[in-house]
Write an enzyme that holds these catalytic residues in place. Structure first.
Site, PDB file in Angstrom:
ATOM      1  N   ARG A  37       0.880  -1.181   0.000  1.00  0.00           N
ATOM      2  CA  ARG A  37       0.000   0.000   0.000  1.00  0.00           C
ATOM      3  C   ARG A  37       0.910   1.221   0.000  1.00  0.00           C
ATOM      4  O   ARG A  37       1.716   1.399   0.911  1.00  0.00           O
ATOM      5  CB  ARG A  37      -0.902  -0.018   1.235  1.00  0.00           C
ATOM      6  CG  ARG A  37      -1.799   1.215   1.410  1.00  0.00           C
ATOM      7  CD  ARG A  37      -2.807   1.303   0.291  1.00  0.00           C
ATOM      8  NE  ARG A  37      -3.885   2.236   0.589  1.00  0.00           N
ATOM      9  CZ  ARG A  37      -3.813   3.561   0.468  1.00  0.00           C
ATOM     10  NH1 ARG A  37      -2.689   4.119   0.039  1.00  0.00           N
ATOM     11  NH2 ARG A  37      -4.848   4.317   0.759  1.00  0.00           N
ATOM     12  N   GLU A  53     -10.803   5.076  -5.838  1.00  0.00           N
ATOM     13  CA  GLU A  53     -11.106   3.669  -6.035  1.00  0.00           C
ATOM     14  C   GLU A  53     -11.444   3.422  -7.506  1.00  0.00           C
ATOM     15  O   GLU A  53     -11.818   4.341  -8.237  1.00  0.00           O
ATOM     16  CB  GLU A  53     -12.274   3.247  -5.150  1.00  0.00           C
ATOM     17  CG  GLU A  53     -12.039   3.427  -3.658  1.00  0.00           C
ATOM     18  CD  GLU A  53     -10.957   2.495  -3.113  1.00  0.00           C
ATOM     19  OE1 GLU A  53     -10.752   1.414  -3.708  1.00  0.00           O
ATOM     20  OE2 GLU A  53     -10.328   2.840  -2.097  1.00  0.00           O
ATOM     21  N   ARG A  76      -1.462  -5.500   4.397  1.00  0.00           N
ATOM     22  CA  ARG A  76      -0.553  -5.013   3.356  1.00  0.00           C
ATOM     23  C   ARG A  76       0.630  -4.289   3.994  1.00  0.00           C
ATOM     24  O   ARG A  76       0.496  -3.678   5.060  1.00  0.00           O
ATOM     25  CB  ARG A  76      -1.286  -4.053   2.412  1.00  0.00           C
ATOM     26  CG  ARG A  76      -2.452  -4.678   1.672  1.00  0.00           C
ATOM     27  CD  ARG A  76      -3.245  -3.647   0.882  1.00  0.00           C
ATOM     28  NE  ARG A  76      -3.854  -2.640   1.746  1.00  0.00           N
ATOM     29  CZ  ARG A  76      -4.717  -1.718   1.328  1.00  0.00           C
ATOM     30  NH1 ARG A  76      -5.057  -1.675   0.041  1.00  0.00           N
ATOM     31  NH2 ARG A  76      -5.229  -0.841   2.167  1.00  0.00           N
TER      32      ARG A  76
END
Length: 331
Positions: free
Chosen positions: A221, A229, A263
């Site tokens: 990330r 998004e 992540r």
């Protein structure tokens, strides 16, 4: 390799013959180019080092990759010595010193464990920034590994010094058995073995020449930014910009921690570029100031916003964290 490597090889040979030198920068350049073409390491090298031929091939693979990515390849014996030391950091000291002796390069006082420099990697990033927990050097990134504008999967060679000691034995055995099954064209068995590998967080990555590399999977990330998004306005464009920056390239990741989705949160550098900076300046992301207070990120976002670039072309773009919150609440 390609035509460029072939001509570099010929040029290196010419330099060696014209100088009458059996070592030095010209010899190193020639041997790296020769390895790209033949996959063979210098015949006499084993007299200087302690590791096997297979290990030596791994060194030259790394040297070749770093050499091709360097903005300016080493020009002096001192630069060549630093290049070898920093590319092979984590390898046996006797091997690094033996390689330097083989090329008649100075035995630099810089430790093999020192962090890589911009000269060696072409990436003007700090060795390991304050607060970073560890560093990753990826294999080339494929398109399927880029999920959206702020998330990417990277694979790290399992032979990397940081990874090699932690690869589960069952994964190593499955990778060996899979290669044999594929050679025997038993693809059903090969697929079953590959599932064992992927379930453990690894993958067998195929290279341009058909070579296969066992690699560890990391989901990254991008630290300090939040891109739209995929289903949001400008989400597709943000992902496409990240694809342009990293697809098919090797990246360096400084990992600072994990998020709640497991992540790794990190800064990514690619061929001299700080990826988050490019995304912010091109209007592909917000500065995620709730989690990252770096003023330079705020300045890069402001620059794009004032210029009306990217997602800032509209007056009041919806923030991704608000969009996610509304979606979670059913709005």
């Amino acid at each position: 390799m390609g035509l460029l490597a072939f001509f570099r090889y010929l040029f290196g040979c010419f330099r060696r013959l014209s100088s009458g030198d059996s070592g030095g920068v010209a010899a190193l350049a020639s041997d790296i180019a020769s390895f790209e073409i033949t996959s063979q390491v210098p015949e006499q090298l084993s007299r200087y080092v302690v590791s096997s031929k297979k290990a030596q091939e791994n060194w030259y693979k790394k040297l070749s990759e770093e050499w091709s990515q360097a903005k300016t390849p080493p020009q002096t014996p001192e630069e060549a010595a630093r290049f070898i030391i920093q590319t092979l950091k984590g390898h046996k000291k006797a091997d690094v010193e033996g390689l330097l002796a083989f090329y008649k390069l100075p035995q630099s006082s810089q430790s093999p464990q020192s962090s890589p420099s911009a000269e060696a990697t072409g990436v003007p990033a700090p060795p390991k920034p304050q607060g970073a927990k560890f560093e990753l050097k990826s294999l080339p990134i494929d398109l399927k590994s880029i999920a959206d504008g702020d998330t990417v999967i990277v694979y790290v060679d399992a032979a990397d010094p940081r990874e090699s000691s932690t690869v589960p034995q069952q994964v190593r055995k499955a990778a060996t058995a899979r290669a044999k099954a594929r050679a025997a064209k038993d693809f059903k068995k090969a697929d079953a073995l590959h599932k064992i590998i992927t379930d453990a967080g690894y993958r067998v990555v195929s290279g341009q020449k058909g070579e296969e590399t066992l690699a560890k999977k990391y989901r990254i990330r991008l630290r300090g930014i939040d891109a739209p998004e995929s289903s949001m306005p400008y989400g597709k464009e943000a992902k496409e910009e990240l694809v342009k920056l990293v697809q098919g390239k090797r990246v360096k990741v400084y990992v600072y921690g994990d998020d709640r989705y497991g992540r790794c949160v990190g800064d990514i550098y690619c061929n001299g570029t700080f990826v988050q900076e490019k995304l912010l300046r091109r209007g592909c992301a917000w500065h995620y100031n709730a989690y990252d207070k770096r003023p330079e990120l705020a300045a890069w976002e402001k620059e794009a916003r004032e210029a009306g670039i990217g997602l800032w072309a509209v007056a009041n773009p919806e923030k991704p964290w608000e969009w996610r919150k509304n979606k979670k609440n059913g709005s």
